[in-house]
Scaffold this active site. Sequence first.
Site, mmCIF file in Angstrom:
data_model
loop_
_atom_site.group_PDB
_atom_site.id
_atom_site.type_symbol
_atom_site.label_atom_id
_atom_site.label_comp_id
_atom_site.label_asym_id
_atom_site.label_seq_id
_atom_site.Cartn_x
_atom_site.Cartn_y
_atom_site.Cartn_z
ATOM 1 C CE LYS A 140 -7.141 6.287 -4.316
ATOM 2 N NZ LYS A 140 -7.396 4.836 -4.365
ATOM 3 C CG ASP A 180 -4.077 4.457 -2.676
ATOM 4 O OD1 ASP A 180 -4.918 3.704 -3.174
ATOM 5 O OD2 ASP A 180 -3.047 4.813 -3.300
HETATM 6 N N1 GLU Z 1 -7.202 2.734 -1.835
HETATM 7 C C1 GLU Z 1 -7.929 1.521 -2.012
HETATM 8 C C2 GLU Z 1 -8.368 1.395 -3.459
HETATM 9 O O1 GLU Z 1 -7.632 1.781 -4.333
HETATM 10 C C3 GLU Z 1 -9.048 1.338 -0.989
HETATM 11 C C4 GLU Z 1 -10.058 2.411 -0.922
HETATM 12 C C5 GLU Z 1 -11.031 2.279 0.247
HETATM 13 O O2 GLU Z 1 -10.950 1.331 1.003
HETATM 14 O O3 GLU Z 1 -11.893 3.170 0.350
HETATM 15 O O4 GLU Z 1 -9.402 0.872 -3.804
#
Ligand code: GLU
Length: 460
Positions: A140, A180
């Site tokens: 992340k 996100d």
């Molecule tokens: N931000 C999204 C999540 O919390 C998607 C992450 C992604 O697609 O890599 O899972």
Amino acid sequence: MTVTKEWTQNTTLTAKKYVQDVFETVQKRNPGENEFHQAVKEIFDSLVPVFAKYPKYMEHGILERIVEPERLITFRVPWVDDQGKVQVNRGFRVQYNSALGPYKGGLRFHPSVNASIIKFLGFEQIFKNSLTNQPIGGGKGGSDFDPKDKSDAEVMRFTQSFMTELARHIGPDTDVPAGDIGVGAREIGYMFGQYKRIQNAYHAGVLTGKGLHYGGSLTRTEATGYGTVYFVAEMLKDNGLSFKDRTVVVSGSGNVSIYAIEKATQLGAKVVACSDSNGYIYDKNGVNLATVKRLKEVERKRISEYVLEHPGAEYVEGCSGIWNIPCDIALPCATQNEIDEAAAATLIKNGVKAIGEGANMPSTLAAIDAFLKANVLFGPAKAANAGGVAVSALEMAQNSMRMPWTFEEVDDKLHTIMKNIYKNSVQAANEFGFEGNLVVGANIAGFLKVADAMIDQGIV
Ligand code: GLU
């Protein structure tokens, strides 16, 4: 070995002590990081029965290793605003766990972003990604940059500066960021352009959530919201219920909320409210999604403007009041800790039947406890919102094949993945004696795959 009652009691005590000891180390090593502690506690507590049944995970030091990020990168992001003033933000990427595949997870641009937020999100992502059954590890990132009220040019300058540093740490087989909160198609586009320029290589699979004309996947935009509703529909079906004619409250009005509203409405529900970080709208006739989409996706305006076009609806300043609206199903799709114990109590008092977490960690630990005690069907974030990252993995697959799939193909795969996540979470909960507790079930199902892969790969 004979499994006696005494043996079981002893191993449970040992497992509890192990979990408690590692948790204390986490608290000491990461002082003041409350969101991170919260996410760790939720998972750790679920895993006691796993360690009691399979002590090998303790012997291999899985918990001590899994909770420590493989790498945490923090960097300066300098840029110049439209007034010519120098601005400095802080950038992050946590490369949490690569046992199952390249680090995978979104980037969040929001003023609240700090190491605690990024680590809680990254830690959860490990288990969520595992649940999708796709070959992706957990990561992340993000920045405390606030895209709200910034011009396109400012957003571009910031994201280019952000990517100039991030580029050296990512790659299609190393680490694959996506969106996100605060990071959508516009930001991904600017970041992709800058990455390509720096690396002099067209690595389509280095980011997901791309635009459709340069390697994005159909259904990625809809995936998190649709996936949440698919998951909740499964949970309802298993309990003899459905979305049909149900009153639904969805918080937020970003990408997750919009497509949760769309799918819930398609399944016959009436969605009566949604929100943004300033306040919420209540439209007892059912939210007009076309208006919300235009205001939010095209015009980047505040949700308060909805009532100018729909005078029958009301706008209330402040977000927490949204949970006072009586509903059968609540889909928190805004942000972490948006449902606290008091909000949970109100929802329960008003007869809520099911919760589906579209956002990451939207319910506090006390709120989750309250829902479970009241026998409200509860779809935890890791399971219920995994559709977004699942379709990101499908986007990576299409990029590797250099072959796009149709909307229906991706949507079908998404639907199957969400059904399987539900099934596997139920099975894990049952196997470990927690029937009906999907929090425990999802945590255990997600954990086991990563833990086994870590054991196979040695002490790394
Ligand atoms: N931000 C999204 C999540 O919390 C998607 C992450 C992604 O697609 O890599 O899972």
